[in-house]
Write a protein that holds these residues in place. Sequence first.
Motif, PDB file in Angstrom:
ATOM      1  N   GLY A  82     -37.703 -13.959 -45.661  1.00 40.03           N
ATOM      2  CA  GLY A  82     -38.933 -14.323 -44.975  1.00 40.03           C
ATOM      3  C   GLY A  82     -39.408 -15.737 -45.251  1.00 40.03           C
ATOM      4  N   ALA A  83     -38.515 -16.604 -45.721  1.00 43.54           N
ATOM      5  CA  ALA A  83     -38.893 -17.971 -46.086  1.00 43.54           C
ATOM      6  C   ALA A  83     -38.354 -18.977 -45.067  1.00 43.54           C
ATOM      7  CB  ALA A  83     -38.368 -18.311 -47.470  1.00 43.54           C
ATOM      8  N   PHE A  84     -39.098 -20.050 -44.899  1.00 46.06           N
ATOM      9  CA  PHE A  84     -38.654 -21.185 -44.106  1.00 46.06           C
ATOM     10  C   PHE A  84     -38.239 -22.270 -45.086  1.00 46.06           C
ATOM     11  CE2 PHE A  84     -39.505 -25.382 -42.336  1.00 46.06           C
ATOM     12  CZ  PHE A  84     -38.817 -25.329 -41.139  1.00 46.06           C
ATOM     13  N   ALA A  85     -37.014 -22.730 -44.976  1.00 41.25           N
ATOM     14  CA  ALA A  85     -36.511 -23.776 -45.875  1.00 41.25           C
ATOM     15  C   ALA A  85     -35.954 -24.915 -45.037  1.00 41.25           C
ATOM     16  CB  ALA A  85     -35.432 -23.207 -46.792  1.00 41.25           C
ATOM     17  N   TRP A  86     -36.245 -26.131 -45.453  1.00 45.31           N
ATOM     18  CA  TRP A  86     -35.794 -27.323 -44.739  1.00 45.31           C
ATOM     19  C   TRP A  86     -35.374 -28.360 -45.769  1.00 45.31           C
ATOM     20  CZ3 TRP A  86     -35.028 -28.155 -39.670  1.00 45.31           C
ATOM     21  CH2 TRP A  86     -34.819 -29.465 -39.255  1.00 45.31           C
ATOM     22  N   GLY A  87     -34.354 -29.113 -45.445  1.00 48.17           N
ATOM     23  CA  GLY A  87     -33.913 -30.168 -46.351  1.00 48.17           C
ATOM     24  C   GLY A  87     -33.163 -29.620 -47.548  1.00 48.17           C
ATOM     25  N   LYS A  88     -32.298 -28.627 -47.293  1.00 44.89           N
ATOM     26  CA  LYS A  88     -31.534 -28.003 -48.374  1.00 44.89           C
ATOM     27  C   LYS A  88     -30.298 -28.800 -48.741  1.00 44.89           C
ATOM     28  CE  LYS A  88     -31.005 -24.104 -46.272  1.00 44.89           C
ATOM     29  NZ  LYS A  88     -30.613 -22.728 -45.969  1.00 44.89           N
ATOM     30  N   SER A  89     -30.004 -29.825 -47.959  1.00 46.35           N
ATOM     31  CA  SER A  89     -28.860 -30.681 -48.291  1.00 46.35           C
ATOM     32  C   SER A  89     -29.287 -32.136 -48.168  1.00 46.35           C
ATOM     33  CB  SER A  89     -27.671 -30.379 -47.373  1.00 46.35           C
ATOM     34  OG  SER A  89     -28.003 -30.672 -46.038  1.00 46.35           O
ATOM     35  N   GLY A  90     -28.547 -32.974 -48.819  1.00 44.43           N
ATOM     36  CA  GLY A  90     -28.881 -34.389 -48.818  1.00 44.43           C
ATOM     37  C   GLY A  90     -27.649 -35.244 -48.624  1.00 44.43           C
ATOM     38  N   SER A  91     -27.850 -36.536 -48.662  1.00 42.43           N
ATOM     39  CA  SER A  91     -26.731 -37.462 -48.514  1.00 42.43           C
ATOM     40  C   SER A  91     -26.542 -38.228 -49.819  1.00 42.43           C
ATOM     41  CB  SER A  91     -26.983 -38.429 -47.355  1.00 42.43           C
ATOM     42  OG  SER A  91     -28.146 -39.176 -47.594  1.00 42.43           O
ATOM     43  N   ARG A  92     -25.351 -38.741 -49.979  1.00 35.65           N
ATOM     44  CA  ARG A  92     -25.012 -39.542 -51.159  1.00 35.65           C
ATOM     45  C   ARG A  92     -24.402 -40.846 -50.691  1.00 35.65           C
ATOM     46  NH1 ARG A  92     -21.925 -34.736 -54.176  1.00 35.65           N
ATOM     47  NH2 ARG A  92     -23.741 -33.496 -54.713  1.00 35.65           N
ATOM     48  N   THR A  93     -24.703 -41.892 -51.430  1.00 34.87           N
ATOM     49  CA  THR A  93     -24.117 -43.196 -51.144  1.00 34.87           C
ATOM     50  C   THR A  93     -23.221 -43.581 -52.303  1.00 34.87           C
ATOM     51  OG1 THR A  93     -26.108 -43.802 -49.929  1.00 34.87           O
ATOM     52  CG2 THR A  93     -24.623 -45.587 -50.547  1.00 34.87           C
ATOM     53  N   THR A  94     -21.993 -43.953 -51.987  1.00 29.89           N
ATOM     54  CA  THR A  94     -21.042 -44.391 -53.009  1.00 29.89           C
ATOM     55  C   THR A  94     -20.464 -45.740 -52.593  1.00 29.89           C
ATOM     56  OG1 THR A  94     -19.278 -43.162 -51.918  1.00 29.89           O
ATOM     57  CG2 THR A  94     -20.393 -42.061 -53.738  1.00 29.89           C
TER      58      THR A  94
END
Length: 183
Positions: A114-126
Amino acid sequence: MSEFELGILRQRAQEAYRQKVMRGEVLTRVPVGFVRQDKTGIAITPDLEIQQAIRTLFSRFDCKGSLRQVHLWYHEQKLNFPTVRYRHGSHHIDWQLPNYQHLLRVMKNPTYAGAFAWGKSGSRTTMVAGRSQKSGGHKLPMEQWQVLIKDHHPGYLTWENYMDNQQKLTANRTRSHQTSTGA
């Protein structure tokens, strides 16, 4: 229109979108077992067969305590599990023997609690050969999710049950890894 005006419009649109995300109103696709309600809502599917299939997964995991054992049980019983397929802008439900990864995605998805989740992944800079390279899709720990709204919509299990399940999954993975490395 000047570039400056276009930039202002772009910023306003991005801020309006961010505000919708913060309210839990941005829903692109809903997982199997749910349907979109109105423009911004989500509800449990009225299809009782799908509801029962989802509830069976969670109750079996409670009984067995291991997703691998649940996966094996589905195959021993030859029980199919629903999957959403998107084609040409519409979706339909396929029933098939589940693979482990599909069951794991359902178990890890906070929507079922019953939860709303957003932004569960991110980006990486190498840095590669002196140039920066960006890669996305890196899963973040729950504490780093951009938005998490509990009790956003009806779910198949409570938030507490969801968190217990996550701990069991982690413990099983850790125990499995220790066994395979000889620790």
